[in-house]
Design a protein around this motif. Structure first.
Motif, PDB file in Angstrom:
ATOM      1  N   PHE A 235      -2.610   0.309   8.159  1.00  0.00           N
ATOM      2  CA  PHE A 235      -3.888   0.574   8.816  1.00  0.00           C
ATOM      3  C   PHE A 235      -4.456  -0.705   9.427  1.00  0.00           C
ATOM      4  O   PHE A 235      -5.035  -0.688  10.507  1.00  0.00           O
ATOM      5  CB  PHE A 235      -4.885   1.176   7.833  1.00  0.00           C
ATOM      6  N   GLY A 236      -4.288  -1.820   8.701  1.00  0.00           N
ATOM      7  CA  GLY A 236      -4.810  -3.079   9.228  1.00  0.00           C
ATOM      8  C   GLY A 236      -4.145  -3.482  10.528  1.00  0.00           C
ATOM      9  O   GLY A 236      -4.797  -3.686  11.549  1.00  0.00           O
ATOM     10  N   VAL A 237      -2.808  -3.582  10.522  1.00  0.00           N
ATOM     11  CA  VAL A 237      -2.111  -4.022  11.738  1.00  0.00           C
ATOM     12  C   VAL A 237      -2.103  -2.930  12.797  1.00  0.00           C
ATOM     13  O   VAL A 237      -2.114  -3.222  14.001  1.00  0.00           O
ATOM     14  CB  VAL A 237      -0.672  -4.475  11.412  1.00  0.00           C
ATOM     15  N   GLY A 238      -2.076  -1.656  12.380  1.00  0.00           N
ATOM     16  CA  GLY A 238      -2.065  -0.578  13.364  1.00  0.00           C
ATOM     17  C   GLY A 238      -3.326  -0.557  14.208  1.00  0.00           C
ATOM     18  O   GLY A 238      -3.266  -0.469  15.440  1.00  0.00           O
ATOM     19  N   VAL A 239      -4.479  -0.641  13.554  1.00  0.00           N
ATOM     20  CA  VAL A 239      -5.742  -0.682  14.296  1.00  0.00           C
ATOM     21  C   VAL A 239      -5.821  -1.961  15.116  1.00  0.00           C
ATOM     22  O   VAL A 239      -6.269  -1.963  16.266  1.00  0.00           O
ATOM     23  CB  VAL A 239      -6.932  -0.579  13.322  1.00  0.00           C
ATOM     24  N   ASP A 240      -5.362  -3.067  14.532  1.00  0.00           N
ATOM     25  CA  ASP A 240      -5.399  -4.353  15.234  1.00  0.00           C
ATOM     26  C   ASP A 240      -4.581  -4.332  16.516  1.00  0.00           C
ATOM     27  O   ASP A 240      -5.046  -4.738  17.578  1.00  0.00           O
ATOM     28  CB  ASP A 240      -4.872  -5.452  14.314  1.00  0.00           C
ATOM     29  N   TYR A 241      -3.336  -3.880  16.418  1.00  0.00           N
ATOM     30  CA  TYR A 241      -2.455  -3.897  17.585  1.00  0.00           C
ATOM     31  C   TYR A 241      -2.994  -2.997  18.691  1.00  0.00           C
ATOM     32  O   TYR A 241      -2.998  -3.368  19.875  1.00  0.00           O
ATOM     33  CB  TYR A 241      -1.043  -3.459  17.196  1.00  0.00           C
ATOM     34  N   ALA A 242      -3.428  -1.800  18.305  1.00  0.00           N
ATOM     35  CA  ALA A 242      -3.974  -0.897  19.312  1.00  0.00           C
ATOM     36  C   ALA A 242      -5.252  -1.466  19.915  1.00  0.00           C
ATOM     37  O   ALA A 242      -5.507  -1.320  21.126  1.00  0.00           O
ATOM     38  CB  ALA A 242      -4.244   0.475  18.681  1.00  0.00           C
ATOM     39  N   LEU A 243      -6.053  -2.132  19.090  1.00  0.00           N
ATOM     40  CA  LEU A 243      -7.287  -2.740  19.585  1.00  0.00           C
ATOM     41  C   LEU A 243      -6.989  -3.812  20.629  1.00  0.00           C
ATOM     42  O   LEU A 243      -7.645  -3.892  21.676  1.00  0.00           O
ATOM     43  CB  LEU A 243      -8.065  -3.342  18.414  1.00  0.00           C
ATOM     44  N   LEU A 244      -5.988  -4.637  20.364  1.00  0.00           N
ATOM     45  CA  LEU A 244      -5.678  -5.724  21.287  1.00  0.00           C
ATOM     46  C   LEU A 244      -5.155  -5.194  22.623  1.00  0.00           C
ATOM     47  O   LEU A 244      -5.490  -5.717  23.688  1.00  0.00           O
ATOM     48  CB  LEU A 244      -4.667  -6.659  20.638  1.00  0.00           C
ATOM     49  N   ILE A 245      -4.348  -4.142  22.573  1.00  0.00           N
ATOM     50  CA  ILE A 245      -3.864  -3.545  23.824  1.00  0.00           C
ATOM     51  C   ILE A 245      -5.015  -2.873  24.561  1.00  0.00           C
ATOM     52  O   ILE A 245      -5.161  -3.017  25.787  1.00  0.00           O
ATOM     53  CB  ILE A 245      -2.733  -2.541  23.528  1.00  0.00           C
ATOM     54  N   PHE A 246      -5.862  -2.152  23.841  1.00  0.00           N
ATOM     55  CA  PHE A 246      -6.981  -1.482  24.499  1.00  0.00           C
ATOM     56  C   PHE A 246      -7.956  -2.500  25.078  1.00  0.00           C
ATOM     57  O   PHE A 246      -8.533  -2.290  26.156  1.00  0.00           O
ATOM     58  CB  PHE A 246      -7.712  -0.573  23.512  1.00  0.00           C
ATOM     59  N   SER A 247      -8.151  -3.616  24.381  1.00  0.00           N
ATOM     60  CA  SER A 247      -9.048  -4.642  24.903  1.00  0.00           C
ATOM     61  C   SER A 247      -8.519  -5.198  26.226  1.00  0.00           C
ATOM     62  O   SER A 247      -9.283  -5.433  27.167  1.00  0.00           O
ATOM     63  CB  SER A 247      -9.193  -5.769  23.871  1.00  0.00           C
ATOM     64  N   ARG A 248      -7.200  -5.406  26.314  1.00  0.00           N
ATOM     65  CA  ARG A 248      -6.625  -5.882  27.572  1.00  0.00           C
ATOM     66  C   ARG A 248      -6.737  -4.801  28.649  1.00  0.00           C
ATOM     67  O   ARG A 248      -6.982  -5.098  29.822  1.00  0.00           O
ATOM     68  CB  ARG A 248      -5.169  -6.289  27.367  1.00  0.00           C
ATOM     69  N   TYR A 249      -6.561  -3.547  28.254  1.00  0.00           N
ATOM     70  CA  TYR A 249      -6.733  -2.422  29.186  1.00  0.00           C
ATOM     71  C   TYR A 249      -8.149  -2.418  29.755  1.00  0.00           C
ATOM     72  O   TYR A 249      -8.364  -2.249  30.959  1.00  0.00           O
ATOM     73  CB  TYR A 249      -6.447  -1.117  28.438  1.00  0.00           C
ATOM     74  N   ARG A 250      -9.117  -2.645  28.902  1.00  0.00           N
ATOM     75  CA  ARG A 250     -10.509  -2.708  29.335  1.00  0.00           C
ATOM     76  C   ARG A 250     -10.725  -3.850  30.324  1.00  0.00           C
ATOM     77  O   ARG A 250     -11.410  -3.698  31.344  1.00  0.00           O
ATOM     78  CB  ARG A 250     -11.399  -2.882  28.101  1.00  0.00           C
ATOM     79  N   THR A 251     -10.111  -5.009  30.024  1.00  0.00           N
ATOM     80  CA  THR A 251     -10.229  -6.158  30.928  1.00  0.00           C
ATOM     81  C   THR A 251      -9.637  -5.847  32.298  1.00  0.00           C
ATOM     82  O   THR A 251     -10.215  -6.207  33.338  1.00  0.00           O
ATOM     83  CB  THR A 251      -9.521  -7.381  30.318  1.00  0.00           C
TER      84      THR A 251
END
Length: 685
Positions: A235-251
């Motif tokens: 759960f820790g790395v799964g949310v983290d990895y998806a968050l980092l990709i989504f953050s770049r998507y937002r950028t």
């Protein structure tokens, strides 16, 4: 702009393009995998098995010798207490034991009136089953426990491995952690939908892996604590990895790209970092195989598979979800685009650190080194009923046995000889300081009960003293076994093999960083700072669980927890190193300005690293609510390491060190540059 163009860019951009074009198929495939493995695991059930064997050690030799003389099957103790004397309630006790003998899988019952305490108030009956604890049906153990407690007015408590199985209750840790993560994501993105995608991605990945591991447990030895540990890390790395990709998507959306292009560019940049970071975690976990400890192999493989599945979900499922909900996500992203000042705050922090780099460097190092010092006094051991929750029947049984028969009763030492004199051994042990009572020899084995509890440091010292000073004075060869001896041997085995483990994990991770960032100093910096964060987390764990800070019960740290934390934390620390330094490297390649690269790298990733760190801290920290002391130790150690890594190392130490290194940070000898393969985390312009 809903028309999907053919993807350009690297392999991950093409993977994202496929997921966009076949979004419903991608989601359906993941759903089928999750449902399929979940149903299969439900039908097959689990066969988790705790293997704490250490071939070649003295305590393991004792176990192997005793297996040849002991009956197979689990055992449990029924402990009775009556203040007016247990004999006054003989009828009620014998009636209860008569009913116990009729229960399924009960082979024999002995005691308790032959095993009374000196004052006659406490006695215990030993129940032997016809199968190992893991093979006993859960419902039959519950029925046995309920029957055993029906002894009228007599106080009854139960102990033993079968009872531990039904006493294990899952805490609210997983749910609390995920809920906290969702709250942070909603606060970060101001959208429940945007916040839900990383959580949904993690649930699919972790749920699928959990089902697979449950089925595989029938064929491979996998420890019983593997499932919650998988969820903890997954759960820790799964949310983290998806968050980092989504953050770049937002950028990329805010940079003016259409939704599909933004998704492909996010995968082609942040997706590469995710794959590389996940690979470092897997390498660190597989480094546990170098320890040669059988009980950890299944755990390492299971958690590594969990990380692999979260990586796959991040680069296949997440792009499909972004495509499905892209229009609504884009509206929310553009609506809250005014939050760009957040990057300016990180730029100001980077500028402040770079103006006076020595001050934050000194503060950070003093903090990390200071927290690491208590780890030098860490004492390893195995959990027993003395650390169970105060109201549990196993803890009550432990306390009653200690009250009636002494604190060392629950952790006897088994001394075995094949060529010595058992009678002389008994006499020698009886006169040894630290030994409370010695039983008569049985088949060359003498049981010695220490004056101190199994978790007491004096008991471990007694084991060492018997082996080094007492037994060598007797003719013949003697072996010391028991749970305390096993913990001592485990700690010794870890200490002997730890240098190889550290060399494998640190060496391979540093080599990967050298290949990606074309630098010698950056991998060295990363390795040293990661080791400091691990030391600090182990130091805090020692203060809390070893010394009893904040109300925790003092005692030894679970013997395998530090090496597991080392592997997991080293990998997770490399995650943040990759996310931050890859953006610095991107700016360095674009501008050639080392100071600007540090500032823009921190401005681009500081917010998302802090949010990702906060999510991990809450997910890991939630396991402090778990009734298992071992899982609470894992949760605290991982939470402290991530907290220090995200706030102290990435926000202060890395910018300060990069400023002091300047252009030298990106130096690599030409001869080495020609020999190393080229692997880029960002697409070449």
């Amino acid at each position: 702009m809903d028309t999907i163009t053919r993807p350009t860019g690297g392999t991950l951009a093409r993977v994202a393009g496929w997921a966009q074009r076949h979004r419903w198929l991608a989601v359906a495939l993941w759903a089928l995998v999750l449902i399929g493995v979940t149903v299969t695991s439900r039908l097959t059930g689990s066969a988790f098995h705790d293997d704490n064997s250490l071939p070649g050690t003295e305590s393991q030799q004792v176990v192997d010798l005793l297996k040849n003389t002991a009956q197979s099957g689990a055992s449990a103790q029924i402990v009775f207490k009556e203040d007016n004397g247990l004999a006054t309630q003989r009828a009620a006790v014998e009636n209860a034991l008569g009913n116990v003998r009729l229960q399924p899988h009960v082979r024999s019952v002995t005691g308790p009136f032959e095993t009374l305490s000196a004052d006659g108030r406490i006695g215990y009956a030993t129940v032997t089953f016809d199968a190992a604890s893991t093979d006993l049906p859960y419902d039959d153990i519950v029925k046995f426990a309920d029957t055993a407690k029906q002894a009228g007015p007599v106080e009854v408590a139960l102990a033993g491995d079968p009872i531990e199985r039904i006493s294990e209750g899952g805490g609210p840790a997983e749910g609390v952690g995920l809920l906290a993560a969702l709250v942070i994501l909603v606060f970060l993105f101001r959208s429940l939908l945007a916040a839900g995608l990383p959580v949904l991605t993690a649930v699919f990945a972790v749920g699928s892996t959990l089902g697979v591991i449950t089925v595989v447990s029938h064929y491979v030895d996998i420890a019983s604590y593997t499932s919650p540990l998988m969820m903890l890390v997954g759960f820790g790395v799964g949310v983290d990895y998806a968050l980092l990709i989504f953050s770049r998507y937002r950028t990329e959306i805010l940079a003016g790209h259409d939704r599909d292009t933004a998704g492909r560019r996010a995968l082609d940049t942040a997706g590469r970092s995710v794959l590389f970071a996940g690979t470092t975690v897997i390498i660190a976990l597989l480094g546990l195989l170098a320890l040669g400890l059988g009980g950890l192999r299944g755990v390492a493989l299971a958690v590594a598979l969990t990380v692999l599945m979260t990586m796959l979900a991040s680069v296949t499922l997440l792009p499909a979800l972004l495509s499905l909900f892209g229009q609504r996500l884009e509206r929310g992203i553009r609506k809250h685009a005014v939050r760009r000042e957040h990057g300016r705050r990180w730029r100001r922090l980077a500028d402040g650190v770079q103006r006076r780099p020595l001050a934050p460097l000194a503060i950070g190092l003093v903090l990390l080194v200071g927290l690491s010092i208590p780890a030098a006094g860490m004492r390893l051991g195995f959990a027993d009923a003395s650390t169970d929750p105060a109201g549990s029947t196993t803890r009550q049984a432990y306390d009653l046995l200690a009250e009636g028969f002494g604190p060392g009763f629950s952790g006897p030492l088994a001394i075995v000889t094949e060529d010595g004199d058992p009678v002389a051994l008994q006499q020698k042990l009886a006169s040894t300081p630290g030994v409370a009572r010695v039983l008569a020899p049985v088949n060359g084995t003498v049981l010695a009960f220490p004056t101190t509890s199994p978790q007491d440091a004096a008991t471990a010292e007694l084991v060492t003293r018997l082996r080094a000073d007492v037994l060598p004075t007797l003719p013949g060869h003697y072996l010391v076994g028991g749970s305390v001896a096993a913990a001592t041997d485990f700690a010794g085995a870890v200490a002997d093999r730890l240098p190889l483990f550290v060399l494998v994990v640190v060496g391979l991770s540093a080599l990967l960083l050298m290949v990606v960032f074309r630098s010698i100093l950056i991998p060295l910096k990363a390795a040293l700072l990661n080791l400091l964060s691990i030391g600090a987390s182990l130091g805090v764990m020692t203060l809390v669980f070893g010394d009893g800070w904040f109300g925790a019960q003092p005692g030894p740290i679970e013997a395998f927890v530090p090496v597991m934390i080392f592997a997991i934390v080293f990998g997770l620390s490399m995650d943040y190193e990759v996310f931050l330094v890859s953006r610095m490297h991107e700016e360095w390649r674009r501008t050639g300005d080392a100071s600007l690269a540090v500032r823009e790298g921190l401005a681009s990733t500081g917010g998302v690293i802090t949010a990702a760190g906060a999510i991990m801290v809450l997910v890991f920290g939630a396991f402090l609510l778990d009734p298992s002391r071992m899982l609470a130790q894992f949760g605290l150690g991982l939470a402290v390491a991530v907290l220090l890594d995200a706030l102290v190392i990435r926000c202060l130490l890395v910018p300060a060190i990069m400023r002091l290194l300047g252009e030298r940070a990106w130096w690599l000898p030409r001869w080495l540059d020609r020999r190393l393969p080229h692997v880029a985390l960002e697409p070449r312009s």
